[in-house]
Every structure is written in structure tokens, then in C-alpha cells.
Design an enzyme around this catalytic site. Structure first.
Site, short mmCIF file in Angstrom:
data_model
loop_
_atom_site.label_atom_id
_atom_site.label_comp_id
_atom_site.label_asym_id
_atom_site.label_seq_id
_atom_site.Cartn_x
_atom_site.Cartn_y
_atom_site.Cartn_z
N GLU A 108 -7.00 14.65 13.97
CA GLU A 108 -7.67 14.99 12.71
C GLU A 108 -9.18 14.98 12.87
OE1 GLU A 108 -7.67 13.57 8.02
OE2 GLU A 108 -7.06 12.16 9.57
N SER A 146 -11.70 4.60 4.52
CA SER A 146 -12.98 4.27 3.90
C SER A 146 -14.00 3.80 4.92
CB SER A 146 -12.78 3.17 2.84
OG SER A 146 -12.46 1.94 3.48
N ASN A 147 -15.27 3.84 4.52
CA ASN A 147 -16.34 3.37 5.41
C ASN A 147 -16.08 1.94 5.88
OD1 ASN A 147 -17.73 5.74 5.18
ND2 ASN A 147 -19.48 4.90 4.07
N GLU A 148 -15.63 1.09 4.96
CA GLU A 148 -15.42 -0.31 5.30
C GLU A 148 -14.36 -0.47 6.39
OE1 GLU A 148 -17.25 0.04 1.34
OE2 GLU A 148 -15.49 0.95 2.29
N GLN A 155 0.45 14.54 3.85
CA GLN A 155 0.28 13.31 4.64
C GLN A 155 0.50 12.09 3.77
OE1 GLN A 155 -3.11 13.14 7.37
NE2 GLN A 155 -3.65 11.14 6.57
N GLY A 156 1.52 11.30 4.08
CA GLY A 156 1.84 10.10 3.30
C GLY A 156 1.35 8.83 3.96
N TYR A 157 0.07 8.55 3.82
CA TYR A 157 -0.52 7.36 4.42
C TYR A 157 -0.90 6.33 3.34
CZ TYR A 157 -1.08 9.06 9.27
OH TYR A 157 -0.86 9.48 10.56
#
Length: 409
Positions: free
Chosen positions: A253, A389-391, A135-137
């Protein structure tokens, strides 16, 4: 006769569970017996080739792509059957899968958004585990902020020409393909002008460099694209629809695939409980409270996952995927800390040895011999960062679901 069906084509959940359990008991033997419990967080390097062979063995018996429609090579299994399979798989101690990204993420995305030709080309290879995907994110300057990617692609002579860098690319060092979100409209910003491309990794324009993690292993990689190419028709959806496709993939996902993940979490929690009982730390009221909170958290995750799947089926919902990521990432991070608390002072000590078992230089991470709980603790430090991330997840919920003012940038 199909292994999940009775002569009339129907099977109760109890019958399906018994069928799965029996098959696993009969097949996790011989050369596959050594794979039980292998390949978990921080241990992705364990028995990789053997686990790949196991995945292909599952595929040959029809136990991959359970939820895919039968017309695409799946079983058309119900949600309850998919949950049952994950439960029985975990109970049997079966190894971590190596084809997760293709089977659980890209496959459903292609079924939902891909062209007929893309489905014919790629779904069989995912189903049989003959082609692996990455996966290229994320990017060095974007991290979890997918709308800020700077990798570019331009269409030229029937090819997309790709330049840029992706990072934290899971399993890129063993995959043949990568789905890449990149900017295809010059001057576009944020989620506009992005496209979702399917890119072969075995070509001169691609360089894959493993990243050594705290655990000493290298599941993640940085991937460089230097005039890498892919065919013009290997864009999923229309050019410029990359954000929509990427968000659709994230829903998959954090839907069914998280149910299997949660079963693995339950097995890890049980291991921590067993450890606490063995060393007497279960008598500590603080430890008992943390174990109880972990138990409750698992059930909250499961309830939310089922609600998310209902929303996907109904075509409704908004922030369920982000909530799911917050739930499991923070829970798993806390479980890693709980494992250390249960072990006590001994959790701070790790032996070092060279290939002959002699004491080794502690500055050489290749010789660090972590136990399973130390490895879990170190790996889970990243859970609240990778995959969104959480943020970022909190911003998505606040801005797009609750309608709060956008964060100042």
C-alpha cells in the site's frame, strides 16, 4: 502486438511514456471525456458507474495490474514503467480509479502469500475489474491499532463463522468482497492469533452502513458481521499469520501505489499555485514559503517511495512503510490548509441549495455545495487518522525500528 512493447519486446522509458500518453489522449474522449479530474478526495461519489466502466476499459486494453507478473495477468512492468504510467495518467487528468484496493493491495498480497487456488480464483476478477474489494482492518475499539482487533472467526464445518464490526471500510458499499483481519485463536492477544480472511459481502450475515463524512459524501462505511461465513480455504497464509499478511499488504500500500497518489498530489498543488497566481496571494511571502515547502515535501515523498521499493525488492527494511504514511498524510493535510489560506476569507463561505437551486436549510448536509478546495480541506482532516494514525506510526518506528521502550498501555 502488446501496446507497451516494440517488435523485439523491448521499449525505452521514453517510448513507453509516449505510448501511454498517446493511448490516454485517444481514449479519454467521447463518453469518457467528462471524467477528467473526477473522483478525487472527498469526491469519490462523482461518476462512480462511469469511472468503473473506465477501469474496465483500461483492463481490456491491458493497462491494469502493470507490475504483476505476466503469469498472473499483469504486464510485468518495471518500477520505472509503473512510475511513468502514474505520471502520464495524472498529466492526462484521468479519473480516480475505483479498483485500487484490489489491484494495488490485495492482488500483490495474494501473489506473495496466497495459495495457487486463491490466485486462480481472485486475480482474474481483480485484473478485469469484475470484482471490487474493500479492506476490513479498523474497528470502533481498535482504530489504527490493528493488533487490538476484536472481530472473531471460528472454524466450523468447513466454514469460518465471523462476528464483529469493522469501521471506516472504504468502498464496502460497492464492493463484492472484503479482506478481514480477525481473531481466530480464543484468548490470544495483540498480534498473536490473528488471521487474514477473504469474505463475500453479499450474504445475510453482513450489514454495510455508509458513514456520512464532513464533505457530505460517504466513501467510508461501518460493516457488521453477524455469523457471516466464508470458506475454510479462504484464509491467506496460515491461520494465526494474519499480522504478517496484514503488514505485508501495508508495504504494498505504501510502495508503488503511493507513487500514483503523489502524482495526484502534484496536480492538486499545481491547482493551488494557479489559484494563488490568479488571486494575487502568491505575492504574500508566507504563502510563497508554504508553497515552496509543499514542493520540497513532494520530492521527499518520491525519494522515500523509491527507497521503500528498493528495500522491498531486496527483502530488507523495517519502518519505511510507517515513514511513508507519516510523510504523505501530514503533507496532504497541510495542503488542504494551504488551499484555504490561498483562498482567504472566501474559503469560509459555502452555498447551500436544494435540487431546484433555491436556498436551503443549512442544517441539511446533503445540499452543501462545496468547491474543490473546501472539499479537499475537509477530507484531509482525516488523512493523519485513517490508514494508520500518526500516533500508531510513530510507535511502530520507535519500538520496532529504533528499539525504544514500548509505550505504557
Amino acid at each position: 502486438m502488446d501496446q507497451s512493447e516494440s517488435p523485439d519486446g523491448q521499449m525505452t522509458d521514453d517510448e513507453f511514456a509516449a505510448t501511454v500518453a498517446q493511448w490516454l489522449a485517444e481514449n479519454l474522449t467521447g463518453k469518457f471525456a467528462q471524467l477528467k479530474g473526477k473522483g478525487g478526495p472527498g469526491s469519490e461519489h462523482e461518476f462512480f458507474e462511469q469511472r468503473l466502466e473506465w477501469d474496465k476499459h483500461l483492463a481490456a486494453a491491458g493497462w491494469t495490474c502493470l507490475g504483476w507478473p505476466k503469469e498472473f495477468g499483469g504486464r510485468g512492468a518495471s518500477i520505472s514503467q509503473q512510475v511513468i504510467f502514474h505520471q502520464e495518467y495524472a498529466k492526462a487528468g484521468a479519473p480516480a480509479r475505483v479498483s485500487h484496493i484490489g489491484e494495488e493491495l490485495l492482488g500483490p498480497t495474494l501473489i506473495a502469500y496466497g495459495t495457487d487456488e486463491q490466485k486462480r480464483r481472485f486475480l482474474p476478477g481483480i485484473n478485469t475489474v469484475s470484482e471490487l474489494w474493500s479492506q476490513g482492518y479498523s474497528e470502533p475499539g481498535a482504530g489504527s491499532d490493528l493488533a487490538n482487533v476484536s472481530t472473531t472467526a471460528r472454524l466450523e464445518d468447513g466454514k469460518w463463522i465471523i462476528n464483529g464490526q469493522k469501521v471506516w471500510t472504504s468502498l464496502a458499499h460497492v464492493a463484492q468482497w472484503c479482506f478481514v483481519v480477525c481473531r481466530t485463536e480464543v484468548g490470544s492477544k495483540r498480534h498473536q492469533g490473528l488471521s487474514f480472511l477473504l469474505v463475500p459481502l453479499d450474504q445475510p450475515g453482513v450489514t454495510v452502513r455508509p458513514i456520512q463524512q464532513l464533505t457530505g459524501t460517504s466513501e467510508f462505511n461501518e460493516v457488521f458481521f453477524d455469523d457471516a461465513v466464508t470458506d475454510a480455504d479462504l484464509v491467506v497464509g496460515e491461520p494465526g499469520e494474519g499480522w504478517k499478511i496484514a503488514m505485508g499488504l501495508l508495504t504494498f500500500e505504501r510502495g508503488v501505489s503511493t507513487l500514483g497518489q503523489q502524482i495526484g498530489f502534484a496536480r492538486e498543488l499545481q491547482g493551488v499555485v494557479d489559484l494563488a497566481k490568479a488571486n494575487g496571494s502568491d505575492q504574500d511571502p508566507h504563502i510563497r514559503e508554504k508553497i515552496a515547502r509543499a514542493w520540497v515535501g513532494l520530492r521527499v515523498m518520491r525519494a522515500h517511495a523509491m527507497r521503500t521499493l528498493d528495500a522491498v525488492d531486496a527483502g530488507t527494511g523495517g519502518g519505511e512503510a510507517s515513514v511513508a504514511k507519516l510523510l504523505w498524510a501530514n503533507w496532504h493535510r497541510d495542503l488542504g490548509q494551504l488551499a484555504m489560506d490561498v483562498q482567504g476569507a472566501s474559503s469560509l463561505v459555502a452555498p447551500w441549495a436544494d435540487s431546484e437551486g433555491n436556498a436551503s436549510d443549512i442544517t441539511d448536509p446533503e445540499h452543501l455545495e462545496l468547491d474543490e478546495w473546501q472539499r479537499l480541506f475537509l477530507f484531509t482532516r482525516a488523512d493523519t487518522i485513517y490508514g494508520g494514525s500518526n500516533e500508531i506510526q510513530r510507535n511502530i518506528i520507535s519500538e520496532r525500528v529504533l528499539g525504544l521502550p514500548r509505550e505504557a498501555r
